[in-house]
Motif scaffolding. Structure first.
Motif, PDB file in Angstrom:
ATOM      1  N   LYS A 243       0.837  -1.211   0.000  1.00  0.00           N
ATOM      2  CA  LYS A 243       0.000   0.000   0.000  1.00  0.00           C
ATOM      3  C   LYS A 243       0.866   1.253   0.000  1.00  0.00           C
ATOM      4  O   LYS A 243       0.596   2.221  -0.727  1.00  0.00           O
ATOM      5  CB  LYS A 243      -0.915  -0.005   1.216  1.00  0.00           C
ATOM      6  CG  LYS A 243      -2.000  -1.083   1.183  1.00  0.00           C
ATOM      7  CD  LYS A 243      -2.810  -1.078   2.476  1.00  0.00           C
ATOM      8  CE  LYS A 243      -3.838  -2.205   2.476  1.00  0.00           C
ATOM      9  NZ  LYS A 243      -4.593  -2.260   3.779  1.00  0.00           N
ATOM     10  N   ALA A 244       1.906   1.255   0.827  1.00  0.00           N
ATOM     11  CA  ALA A 244       2.772   2.437   0.927  1.00  0.00           C
ATOM     12  C   ALA A 244       3.565   2.670  -0.358  1.00  0.00           C
ATOM     13  O   ALA A 244       3.883   3.816  -0.697  1.00  0.00           O
ATOM     14  CB  ALA A 244       3.724   2.282   2.105  1.00  0.00           C
ATOM     15  N   LEU A 245       3.880   1.591  -1.077  1.00  0.00           N
ATOM     16  CA  LEU A 245       4.665   1.695  -2.306  1.00  0.00           C
ATOM     17  C   LEU A 245       3.779   1.730  -3.554  1.00  0.00           C
ATOM     18  O   LEU A 245       4.269   1.567  -4.674  1.00  0.00           O
ATOM     19  CB  LEU A 245       5.656   0.517  -2.390  1.00  0.00           C
ATOM     20  CG  LEU A 245       6.753   0.493  -1.329  1.00  0.00           C
ATOM     21  CD1 LEU A 245       7.509  -0.822  -1.358  1.00  0.00           C
ATOM     22  CD2 LEU A 245       7.714   1.669  -1.503  1.00  0.00           C
ATOM     23  N   TRP A 364       7.766   1.477  16.423  1.00  0.00           N
ATOM     24  CA  TRP A 364       7.944   2.806  17.012  1.00  0.00           C
ATOM     25  C   TRP A 364       8.348   3.832  15.947  1.00  0.00           C
ATOM     26  O   TRP A 364       7.785   4.925  15.865  1.00  0.00           O
ATOM     27  CB  TRP A 364       8.997   2.755  18.115  1.00  0.00           C
ATOM     28  CG  TRP A 364       9.238   4.096  18.750  1.00  0.00           C
ATOM     29  CD1 TRP A 364       8.416   4.766  19.610  1.00  0.00           C
ATOM     30  CD2 TRP A 364      10.377   4.943  18.543  1.00  0.00           C
ATOM     31  NE1 TRP A 364       8.969   5.972  19.960  1.00  0.00           N
ATOM     32  CE2 TRP A 364      10.169   6.107  19.331  1.00  0.00           C
ATOM     33  CE3 TRP A 364      11.540   4.820  17.792  1.00  0.00           C
ATOM     34  CZ2 TRP A 364      11.110   7.140  19.363  1.00  0.00           C
ATOM     35  CZ3 TRP A 364      12.468   5.859  17.820  1.00  0.00           C
ATOM     36  CH2 TRP A 364      12.245   7.006  18.602  1.00  0.00           C
ATOM     37  N   LEU A 365       9.315   3.446  15.114  1.00  0.00           N
ATOM     38  CA  LEU A 365       9.754   4.347  14.051  1.00  0.00           C
ATOM     39  C   LEU A 365       8.646   4.570  13.021  1.00  0.00           C
ATOM     40  O   LEU A 365       8.514   5.660  12.461  1.00  0.00           O
ATOM     41  CB  LEU A 365      10.998   3.773  13.354  1.00  0.00           C
ATOM     42  CG  LEU A 365      12.294   3.789  14.161  1.00  0.00           C
ATOM     43  CD1 LEU A 365      13.396   3.045  13.420  1.00  0.00           C
ATOM     44  CD2 LEU A 365      12.737   5.218  14.462  1.00  0.00           C
ATOM     45  N   ARG A 366       7.870   3.530  12.803  1.00  0.00           N
ATOM     46  CA  ARG A 366       6.769   3.635  11.837  1.00  0.00           C
ATOM     47  C   ARG A 366       5.769   4.724  12.248  1.00  0.00           C
ATOM     48  O   ARG A 366       5.267   5.468  11.404  1.00  0.00           O
ATOM     49  CB  ARG A 366       6.072   2.281  11.724  1.00  0.00           C
ATOM     50  CG  ARG A 366       4.908   2.236  10.746  1.00  0.00           C
ATOM     51  CD  ARG A 366       4.297   0.837  10.711  1.00  0.00           C
ATOM     52  NE  ARG A 366       3.173   0.759   9.793  1.00  0.00           N
ATOM     53  CZ  ARG A 366       2.497  -0.351   9.544  1.00  0.00           C
ATOM     54  NH1 ARG A 366       2.839  -1.482  10.146  1.00  0.00           N
ATOM     55  NH2 ARG A 366       1.472  -0.342   8.701  1.00  0.00           N
ATOM     56  N   ILE A 372       7.929   3.236   5.299  1.00  0.00           N
ATOM     57  CA  ILE A 372       9.094   3.091   4.423  1.00  0.00           C
ATOM     58  C   ILE A 372      10.355   3.614   5.100  1.00  0.00           C
ATOM     59  O   ILE A 372      11.393   2.920   5.146  1.00  0.00           O
ATOM     60  CB  ILE A 372       8.871   3.816   3.085  1.00  0.00           C
ATOM     61  CG1 ILE A 372       7.627   3.265   2.384  1.00  0.00           C
ATOM     62  CG2 ILE A 372      10.105   3.669   2.188  1.00  0.00           C
ATOM     63  CD1 ILE A 372       7.665   1.787   2.103  1.00  0.00           C
ATOM     64  N   ASN A 373      10.301   4.833   5.635  1.00  0.00           N
ATOM     65  CA  ASN A 373      11.481   5.393   6.306  1.00  0.00           C
ATOM     66  C   ASN A 373      11.878   4.570   7.528  1.00  0.00           C
ATOM     67  O   ASN A 373      13.068   4.427   7.839  1.00  0.00           O
ATOM     68  CB  ASN A 373      11.209   6.841   6.715  1.00  0.00           C
ATOM     69  CG  ASN A 373      11.148   7.776   5.521  1.00  0.00           C
ATOM     70  OD1 ASN A 373      11.792   7.530   4.508  1.00  0.00           O
ATOM     71  ND2 ASN A 373      10.370   8.844   5.630  1.00  0.00           N
ATOM     72  N   ALA A 374      10.882   4.027   8.236  1.00  0.00           N
ATOM     73  CA  ALA A 374      11.170   3.172   9.385  1.00  0.00           C
ATOM     74  C   ALA A 374      11.939   1.937   8.950  1.00  0.00           C
ATOM     75  O   ALA A 374      12.924   1.532   9.588  1.00  0.00           O
ATOM     76  CB  ALA A 374       9.869   2.771  10.082  1.00  0.00           C
ATOM     77  N   ALA A 375      11.500   1.321   7.845  1.00  0.00           N
ATOM     78  CA  ALA A 375      12.179   0.116   7.346  1.00  0.00           C
ATOM     79  C   ALA A 375      13.599   0.428   6.889  1.00  0.00           C
ATOM     80  O   ALA A 375      14.528  -0.359   7.121  1.00  0.00           O
ATOM     81  CB  ALA A 375      11.373  -0.491   6.200  1.00  0.00           C
ATOM     82  N   VAL A 376      13.796   1.593   6.257  1.00  0.00           N
ATOM     83  CA  VAL A 376      15.143   1.992   5.829  1.00  0.00           C
ATOM     84  C   VAL A 376      16.059   2.140   7.036  1.00  0.00           C
ATOM     85  O   VAL A 376      17.200   1.647   7.041  1.00  0.00           O
ATOM     86  CB  VAL A 376      15.091   3.315   5.028  1.00  0.00           C
ATOM     87  CG1 VAL A 376      16.500   3.852   4.799  1.00  0.00           C
ATOM     88  CG2 VAL A 376      14.386   3.105   3.696  1.00  0.00           C
ATOM     89  N   CYS A 377      15.581   2.796   8.081  1.00  0.00           N
ATOM     90  CA  CYS A 377      16.386   2.995   9.297  1.00  0.00           C
ATOM     91  C   CYS A 377      16.751   1.663   9.950  1.00  0.00           C
ATOM     92  O   CYS A 377      17.917   1.437  10.336  1.00  0.00           O
ATOM     93  CB  CYS A 377      15.624   3.864  10.293  1.00  0.00           C
ATOM     94  SG  CYS A 377      15.443   5.589   9.797  1.00  0.00           S
ATOM     95  N   VAL A 378      15.777   0.773  10.073  1.00  0.00           N
ATOM     96  CA  VAL A 378      16.036  -0.527  10.715  1.00  0.00           C
ATOM     97  C   VAL A 378      17.007  -1.345   9.872  1.00  0.00           C
ATOM     98  O   VAL A 378      17.890  -2.029  10.404  1.00  0.00           O
ATOM     99  CB  VAL A 378      14.720  -1.293  10.944  1.00  0.00           C
ATOM    100  CG1 VAL A 378      15.016  -2.690  11.496  1.00  0.00           C
ATOM    101  CG2 VAL A 378      13.826  -0.536  11.916  1.00  0.00           C
ATOM    102  N   ALA A 379      16.888  -1.272   8.549  1.00  0.00           N
ATOM    103  CA  ALA A 379      17.806  -1.995   7.668  1.00  0.00           C
ATOM    104  C   ALA A 379      19.239  -1.509   7.850  1.00  0.00           C
ATOM    105  O   ALA A 379      20.179  -2.308   7.955  1.00  0.00           O
ATOM    106  CB  ALA A 379      17.375  -1.835   6.210  1.00  0.00           C
ATOM    107  N   ILE A 380      19.422  -0.201   7.902  1.00  0.00           N
ATOM    108  CA  ILE A 380      20.764   0.369   8.073  1.00  0.00           C
ATOM    109  C   ILE A 380      21.358  -0.056   9.418  1.00  0.00           C
ATOM    110  O   ILE A 380      22.536  -0.423   9.511  1.00  0.00           O
ATOM    111  CB  ILE A 380      20.709   1.903   7.961  1.00  0.00           C
ATOM    112  CG1 ILE A 380      20.379   2.313   6.528  1.00  0.00           C
ATOM    113  CG2 ILE A 380      22.035   2.527   8.400  1.00  0.00           C
ATOM    114  CD1 ILE A 380      20.107   3.797   6.348  1.00  0.00           C
ATOM    115  N   ILE A 381      20.539  -0.032  10.463  1.00  0.00           N
ATOM    116  CA  ILE A 381      21.020  -0.407  11.798  1.00  0.00           C
ATOM    117  C   ILE A 381      21.406  -1.883  11.852  1.00  0.00           C
ATOM    118  O   ILE A 381      22.503  -2.233  12.306  1.00  0.00           O
ATOM    119  CB  ILE A 381      19.941  -0.095  12.859  1.00  0.00           C
ATOM    120  CG1 ILE A 381      19.751   1.409  13.005  1.00  0.00           C
ATOM    121  CG2 ILE A 381      20.328  -0.711  14.214  1.00  0.00           C
ATOM    122  CD1 ILE A 381      18.536   1.800  13.833  1.00  0.00           C
TER     123      ILE A 381
END
Length: 406
Positions: A243-245, A364-366, A372-381
């Protein structure tokens, strides 16, 4: 004649360990595949499916965390076979019980019990195979266990798709009971039997909390956390990401899990073989980890996904995260015989259990950044920590495993 008998016993051991992991993965992934169907049947409203699903998944992962420690300690104190028999019996009973649940609290309780039971399977099998093969060839043995076993996800999808969700749980329990009968012919590890006669501390989990051992243990866990982020978050919540994409089709998380695990099975064969060919575990993990990160970013920064394109990507997700088998082998090779089952059984389950923290961070980030930005942050971490952990681990290809931790 003795060599022929030894090869026959080894073949049977690898076969049983592979089938055991097959049933393990079947049950572990079955919930992800049928959760929406089962929760809807139990009266959960559509707007609460995602949160309830994450909650139940966390109960299962908590069981894996606790079971990983308990079964690992038992494996070093009483033998690898005791774990194989005990774990299969527990998760088979829990699977059958899951087919009778009538409420969410009951569902959570039996997912927790199933998690405890499932925790013993992979570590005991990998430990047995690693200790029973030559140091030059054991990577091929663990490759077969993981590569064959992971196809249990395909079976979970097919059964979950064609049968009512309660029946799917009954099938898992039945497969476990059948496997339990097959395991009667499996032999105990010779390295364990020799170690059992020595006056050394066995299965002492607290021994892992010396500074050197603890960081080695922690690093073993961190290198595989990105895999469960991909499976549990990106693929597990595929409809939400779709949905977000602005996906053109509904992205089915059940099919996504199936195709991801087809890829992981292929990736395990590929990563395992490459680690043997190049005689190096760490370099192979580095390459596959990098490809995992690139595939995550490719998914999150593209829009208009069709279902077909997403399922193709899931196969690549799986191939790139297929360093799982090398990660488990590295863990088995890092520690002595009196702690090996404790480590090899608990580490994969700590990785699975890390999904609790990863999903909490993601949720929490979501709420603050969007999905999307939450998933990017978690992936980088998660990937960043995996790189650091991999750098700090010793290369273990060809290491003699006949040693103990003093």
């Amino acid at each position: 004649m003795n060599a022929l008998k030894q090869n026959k016993n080894l073949f049977f051991l690898i076969l049983v360990a592979s089938l055991g992991y097959f049933v393990d993965i079947y049950d572990l992934l079955l919930f992800l595949i049928i959760k929406n169907k089962s929760l809807t049947s139990l009266g959960v409203s559509p707007d609460k499916l995602t949160d309830t699903g994450f909650n139940l998944m966390n109960w299962q992962m908590a069981g894996l965390l606790i079971g990983g420690i308990l079964w690992g300690i038992l494996g070093d104190k009483k033998g690898r076979l005791s774990v194989l028999f005990g774990s299969i019996l527990m998760y088979s009973i829990a699977n059958i019980a899951n087919g009778f649940v009538t409420s969410i609290p009951m569902y959570a309780f039996f997912r927790f019990i199933a998690g405890v039971g499932l925790a013993g399977e992979l570590g005991a099998g990998i430990t047995l195979v690693s200790e029973s093969m030559s140091k030059e060839k054991r990577g091929y043995g663990t490759m077969l266990v993981a590569g064959i076993g992971l196809m249990g996800a395909v079976a979970a999808y097919l059964v979950g798709d064609f049968f009512e969700w309660r029946t799917a749980f009954f099938v898992g329990g039945g497969l476990g009971i059948i496997l339990l009968l097959l395991r009667i012919g499996v032999f105990e590890s010779g390295l364990f039997e020799n170690m059992a006669k020595k006056d050394v501390s066995k299965g002492n989990f607290l021994m892992l909390f010396t500074r050197k051992r603890f960081f080695k243990y922690l690093n073993c866990i961190l290198i595989a956390v990105p895999l469960w982020f991909v499976v549990g978050i990106l693929v597990g919540a595929a409809p939400d990401f779709g949905k977000a994409l602005h996906a053109k089709d509904v992205l089915d998380n059940g099919k996504g899990v199936m195709f991801t695990y087809i890829g992981i099975s292929l990736g395990d064969f590929l990563a395992g073989a490459l680690s043997q060919i190049f005689k190096n575990r760490k370099k192979i993990v580095f390459v596959f980890l990098t490809l995992t990160f690139l595939s995550i970013m490719f998914f999150l920064f593209n829009t208009g996904w069709t279902a077909t394109n997403f399922y193709v990507l899931c196969v690549f997700f799986g191939i790139f995260t297929g360093y799982w088998v090398v990660f488990v082998t590295i863990s088995a090779e890092q520690f002595g015989t009196n702690l090996r089952a404790t480590v090899t059984t608990s580490v994969p389950n700590m990785v699975r259990g890390s999904l609790i923290l990863v999903s909490m961070l993601f949720q929490w980030l979501r709420g603050n950044l969007g999905i999307i930005n939450a998933a990017v942050c978690v992936a980088i971490i998660t990937v960043g920590l995996a790189y650091i952990a991999l750098y700090n681990l010793d290369e273990t290809f060809g290491r003699d495993l006949n040693f103990v931790e003093e």
